[in-house]
Design a protein around this motif. Structure first.
Motif, PDB file in Angstrom:
ATOM      1  N   ALA A 186      -5.535  94.716  52.373  1.00  0.00           N
ATOM      2  CA  ALA A 186      -5.890  95.564  51.228  1.00  0.00           C
ATOM      3  C   ALA A 186      -7.102  95.015  50.487  1.00  0.00           C
ATOM      4  O   ALA A 186      -7.949  95.778  50.009  1.00  0.00           O
ATOM      5  N   ALA A 187      -7.198  93.693  50.386  1.00  0.00           N
ATOM      6  CA  ALA A 187      -8.342  93.081  49.705  1.00  0.00           C
ATOM      7  C   ALA A 187      -9.640  93.354  50.455  1.00  0.00           C
ATOM      8  O   ALA A 187     -10.674  93.658  49.853  1.00  0.00           O
ATOM      9  N   LEU A 246     -17.804  89.203  42.160  1.00  0.00           N
ATOM     10  CA  LEU A 246     -17.135  88.415  43.188  1.00  0.00           C
ATOM     11  C   LEU A 246     -15.947  89.159  43.792  1.00  0.00           C
ATOM     12  O   LEU A 246     -15.115  89.717  43.079  1.00  0.00           O
ATOM     13  N   THR A 247     -15.883  89.123  45.119  1.00  0.00           N
ATOM     14  CA  THR A 247     -14.723  89.564  45.879  1.00  0.00           C
ATOM     15  C   THR A 247     -14.448  88.475  46.905  1.00  0.00           C
ATOM     16  O   THR A 247     -15.318  87.642  47.165  1.00  0.00           O
ATOM     17  N   GLY A 248     -13.258  88.449  47.510  1.00  0.00           N
ATOM     18  CA  GLY A 248     -13.094  87.492  48.595  1.00  0.00           C
ATOM     19  C   GLY A 248     -11.757  86.798  48.689  1.00  0.00           C
ATOM     20  O   GLY A 248     -10.778  87.159  48.043  1.00  0.00           O
ATOM     21  N   LEU A 249     -11.774  85.740  49.499  1.00  0.00           N
ATOM     22  CA  LEU A 249     -10.587  84.975  49.858  1.00  0.00           C
ATOM     23  C   LEU A 249     -10.898  83.481  49.764  1.00  0.00           C
ATOM     24  O   LEU A 249     -12.005  83.068  50.075  1.00  0.00           O
ATOM     25  N   THR A 250      -9.932  82.706  49.305  1.00  0.00           N
ATOM     26  CA  THR A 250      -8.738  83.181  48.633  1.00  0.00           C
ATOM     27  C   THR A 250      -8.938  83.056  47.136  1.00  0.00           C
ATOM     28  O   THR A 250      -9.757  82.271  46.667  1.00  0.00           O
ATOM     29  N   THR A 251      -8.140  83.814  46.388  1.00  0.00           N
ATOM     30  CA  THR A 251      -8.296  83.857  44.942  1.00  0.00           C
ATOM     31  C   THR A 251      -8.184  82.477  44.313  1.00  0.00           C
ATOM     32  O   THR A 251      -8.975  82.111  43.436  1.00  0.00           O
ATOM     33  N   SER A 252      -7.208  81.708  44.760  1.00  0.00           N
ATOM     34  CA  SER A 252      -6.947  80.395  44.159  1.00  0.00           C
ATOM     35  C   SER A 252      -7.869  79.310  44.688  1.00  0.00           C
ATOM     36  O   SER A 252      -7.884  78.198  44.142  1.00  0.00           O
ATOM     37  N   GLY A 253      -8.621  79.603  45.736  1.00  0.00           N
ATOM     38  CA  GLY A 253      -9.480  78.604  46.354  1.00  0.00           C
ATOM     39  C   GLY A 253     -10.955  78.900  46.147  1.00  0.00           C
ATOM     40  O   GLY A 253     -11.546  78.572  45.114  1.00  0.00           O
ATOM     41  N   ALA A 263     -10.088  93.376  45.203  1.00  0.00           N
ATOM     42  CA  ALA A 263     -10.870  92.948  46.356  1.00  0.00           C
ATOM     43  C   ALA A 263     -10.771  91.449  46.598  1.00  0.00           C
ATOM     44  O   ALA A 263     -11.580  90.870  47.318  1.00  0.00           O
ATOM     45  N   CYS A 264      -9.770  90.811  45.989  1.00  0.00           N
ATOM     46  CA  CYS A 264      -9.481  89.401  46.226  1.00  0.00           C
ATOM     47  C   CYS A 264      -8.052  89.270  46.735  1.00  0.00           C
ATOM     48  O   CYS A 264      -7.197  90.114  46.433  1.00  0.00           O
ATOM     49  N   GLY A 265      -7.783  88.231  47.489  1.00  0.00           N
ATOM     50  CA  GLY A 265      -6.438  88.054  48.025  1.00  0.00           C
ATOM     51  C   GLY A 265      -6.089  86.600  48.241  1.00  0.00           C
ATOM     52  O   GLY A 265      -6.962  85.731  48.289  1.00  0.00           O
TER      53      GLY A 265
END
Length: 226
Positions: free
Chosen positions: A57-58, A152-159, A181-183
């Motif tokens: 989905a992100a 900003l969008t992307g992977l991973t949110t916490s990193g 758009a983040c996951g």
């Protein structure tokens, strides 16, 4: 009389209300943004990879935002993590985070995710550490282009999203994070980091909000050319 100190449980009873007292300010959108898609690598979509996060989905959201950015003539940056065989150029990060072996150059998991094919007019930034800005030319490139803000969008949110968010703000860019758009591999770190970024470093917005903003940019630039 000495004031009675409130317990931690009392402080967290209504977290949003508590934070709003100190961190309720919105920075708003910039005038000349750039869109950054952070580390949408195949690794996060491969169930056999240690980094699998189930974040389809992100990616779908980020691709929609990307289309809107191109329509508004907003430059698009794609970041990728890449290491030499053995991870020698990954330093302590590669040493600490074992799943980073998925980003060794040539591995299928290191490639961009299915559906994300770089375009000729997009900038690709290769990195070895979490932030899109650390050890790269990204800040200089955006500054030279006259950009005052980043989306900003992307992977991973916490990193890597969070690290890039903090560095974007530190480099002087008004920073927007698109929540849809983040996951991340679990909702808890995803939501916690969105909450904290929104409080201190960036405005966290929905896909609907960012698409509306990009549409206004597209319209205003169309008027300017008329």
């Amino acid at each position: 009389m000495r004031r009675k100190r409130r317990g931690a449980s009392a402080l967290t009873d209504d977290l949003s209300e508590n934070y709003a007292k100190a961190y309720g300010h919105k920075a708003g959108f910039g005038k000349r943004p750039a869109l950054i898609l952070i580390d949408f690598a195949h690794a996060y979509f491969d169930p056999d990879c240690d980094l699998y996060a189930g974040v389809d989905a992100a990616l779908a959201s980020a691709l929609r935002v990307r289309e809107a950015a191109h329509a508004a003539h907003v430059p698009v940056v794609l970041t990728e993590v890449t290491y030499q065989k053995g991870g020698r150029n990954g330093g302590r990060f590669f040493e600490k985070a074992m799943p980073l072996k998925a980003f060794v150059k040539g591995e299928r998991t290191a490639a961009f995710a299915d559906g994300l094919v770089p375009r000729e007019d997009e900038i690709i930034v290769s990195k070895q550490y979490p932030s899109a800005f650390f050890g790269t030319s990204l800040a200089s490139t955006l500054t030279a282009g006259g950009h005052d803000s980043v989306i900003l969008t992307g992977l991973t949110t916490s990193g890597c999203v969070r690290a890039s968010c903090v560095d974007a703000m530190s480099h002087g860019f008004t920073t927007i994070v698109v929540a849809d758009a983040c996951g991340d591999r679990h909702p808890a770190p995803h939501e916690a980091n969105l909450f904290d970024m929104n409080a201190k470093y960036a405005d966290v917005v929905s896909e609907t909000e960012i698409l509306a903003y990009l549409k206004t940019l597209s319209a205003s630039r169309a008027e300017a050319r008329a």
